[in-house]
Design an enzyme around this catalytic site. Structure first.
Site, short mmCIF file in Angstrom:
data_model
loop_
_atom_site.label_atom_id
_atom_site.label_comp_id
_atom_site.label_asym_id
_atom_site.label_seq_id
_atom_site.Cartn_x
_atom_site.Cartn_y
_atom_site.Cartn_z
CD1 TRP A 1 126.00 44.90 -21.08
CD2 TRP A 1 125.71 46.34 -23.11
NE1 TRP A 1 126.13 44.19 -22.04
CE2 TRP A 1 126.04 45.42 -23.41
CE3 TRP A 1 125.11 47.38 -23.99
CZ2 TRP A 1 127.03 44.69 -24.38
CZ3 TRP A 1 125.27 46.98 -25.34
CH2 TRP A 1 126.16 46.61 -25.64
CG ASP B 1 119.38 44.99 -19.92
OD1 ASP B 1 118.88 43.76 -20.44
OD2 ASP B 1 120.31 45.76 -20.55
CE LYS C 1 123.16 39.63 -23.30
NZ LYS C 1 124.30 39.71 -23.98
C1 LIG Z 1 122.56 43.55 -19.81
C2 LIG Z 1 122.63 43.97 -21.45
N1 LIG Z 1 122.06 45.01 -21.96
C3 LIG Z 1 121.67 45.54 -23.18
C4 LIG Z 1 122.54 44.46 -23.99
C5 LIG Z 1 122.92 44.61 -25.63
O1 LIG Z 1 122.15 44.18 -25.93
P1 LIG Z 1 121.67 44.51 -27.66
O2 LIG Z 1 123.16 43.96 -28.10
O3 LIG Z 1 120.25 43.08 -27.93
O4 LIG Z 1 120.71 45.69 -28.03
C6 LIG Z 1 123.92 43.77 -23.73
C7 LIG Z 1 123.51 42.36 -24.54
O5 LIG Z 1 124.79 41.61 -24.66
C8 LIG Z 1 123.19 42.69 -22.06
O6 LIG Z 1 124.22 41.97 -21.67
#
Ligand SMILES: Cc1ncc(COP(=O)(O)O)c(C=O)c1O
Length: 364
Positions: free
Chosen positions: A107, A176, A200
């Site tokens: 991510w 994030d 989550k």
């Molecule tokens: C740390 C992290 N950032 C970003 C995301 C992406 O999230 P989204 O599906 O809401 O775009 C996730 C998804 O699991 C994640 O765990």
């Protein structure tokens, strides 16, 4: 697990993930006739009095439970955390300027690449890719001229987590926090901006929470799309257009649940206990192997391997029969991963450990 509402399984999904049972029960109670109004929260105007009170009290509760100071704006957006990968650099990197990123997993790398995709200048000042993201880097040099430093608090796929956040002095820290927001109390003052997909630890999918230091709102350029602009959405108190009303209402219930437990310090203690049960099981076995360096271990996502891929397949097949679901490692890394977010009860972790021990006895 049998509850008065029926059967509940041991849910270790990585996200969307387990929600607290009392929240689901409240949703069920409110669903058709919210507080005697004769309609559901899903069916009411986002500009009406009732929803106005829901969104305002969600914010107030978040401020109280998460200790968010008054000079931070709380914003609700859509598009998931992935939209923030673009929104952050669009809003915060001014013409001819740049930002720093630390890439500690898939991510974090996506956030870094997305910034480049929209033509922003970004530096990868540290990465854990050299050891397949099994640790959080400790050595790095932040550019004091950067607009911000971006980190990913918890690496959902690899199971690492920043134990303490880097000191950035005057540089805004952008984080994030999708997979560990509210798992512990953090000092919000350390951050310029925090963002998290809710699915989550805070609620259902469909809403992203942004906590932004108010002075940074002014940085949004006028020539970016309104729906990407913190300044536009923030000035409209998240009601620039129709927000994800039902998801926001569920966040309110989740935060109320956190408050009823005693707040984030209590939740952190519970999380440490739960993670401790699973890490202890991993550390005392030579059959299971945790994949992450000990000082970078996550409280939320715990990946591990078995001696062979065949055994992992069998483990997954048999776990389902014990009502244990969601433990297949992410497709990019394989193995097993248990996601034990705030709402996963300790009994579920204990059930997993019991199954692990039985499986080891039969197969080692
Ligand atoms: C740390 C992290 N950032 C970003 C995301 C992406 O999230 P989204 O599906 O809401 O775009 C996730 C998804 O699991 C994640 O765990």
């Amino acid at each position: 697990m049998e509850t008065k509402m029926g059967r509940r399984i041991h849910n270790f999904n990585a996200g969307p993930a387990a929600l607290p049972l009392p929240v689901l029960e409240q949703v069920q109670k409110d669903l058709i006739n919210y507080k005697g109004e004769g309609l559901s929260v899903m069916e009411m105007s986002h500009r009406g009095k009732t929803f106005d009170s829901i969104i305002k009290s969600t914010e107030l509760l978040m401020r109280e439970v998460m200790h968010i100071p008054d000079n931070y704006k709380i914003i609700f957006m859509q598009g998931g955390a992935s939209l923030q990968f673009a929104a952050v650099p669009m809003n915060l990197i001014g013409e001819g300027r740049f930002a720093d990123y630390i890439t500690t997993g898939s991510w974090a790398s996506k956030a870094f690449k997305e910034a480049k995709l929209i033509g922003k200048k970004v530096n990868e000042i540290a990465s854990s890719a050299d050891k397949n993201h099994t640790y959080i880097p400790k050595e790095f040099k932040i550019n004091s001229e950067a607009e911000y430093l971006h980190i990913t608090s918890n690496n959902t796929i690899f199971g690492t987590q920043w134990q303490t956040y880097p000191e950035t002095l005057n540089l805004p820290l952008v984080c994030d926090m999708s997979s560990d927001i509210t798992c512990r109390r953090v000092d919000i003052n350390k951050f310029g901006l925090i963002y998290a997909g809710a699915q989550k630890n805070m609620g259902p999918s469909g809403v992203t929470v942004i906590i932004l230091r108010e002075d940074l709102m002014q940085k949004s350029p006028a020539n970016i799309p309104n729906l990407m602009s913190y300044n536009v959405i923030g000035a409209a108190d998240s009601l620039y257009n129709t927000p994800p009303t039902f998801a926001i209402y569920i966040i309110k219930l989740v935060i109320e649940w956190m408050k009823s437990l005693g707040g984030l310090d209590v939740i952190e203690k519970m999380n440490r206990e739960k993670a401790g049960v699973l890490y202890k099981a991993l550390d005392s076995s030579s059959f299971y192997k945790g994949t992450v360096e000990k000082d970078s271990r996550s409280l939320m996502n715990i990946p591990f391997r078995l001696p062979s891929e065949e055994l992992e397949k069998l483990f997954l097949e048999q776990s389902v029969k014990k009502d244990i679901i969601g433990i297949k490692g992410h497709r990019s890394v394989g193995g097993i991963r248990a996601s034990i977010y705030n709402a996963v009860p300790k009994e579920s972790v204990e059930a997993l450990v019991e199954f692990m021990q039985e499986f080891e006895q039969k197969n080692s």
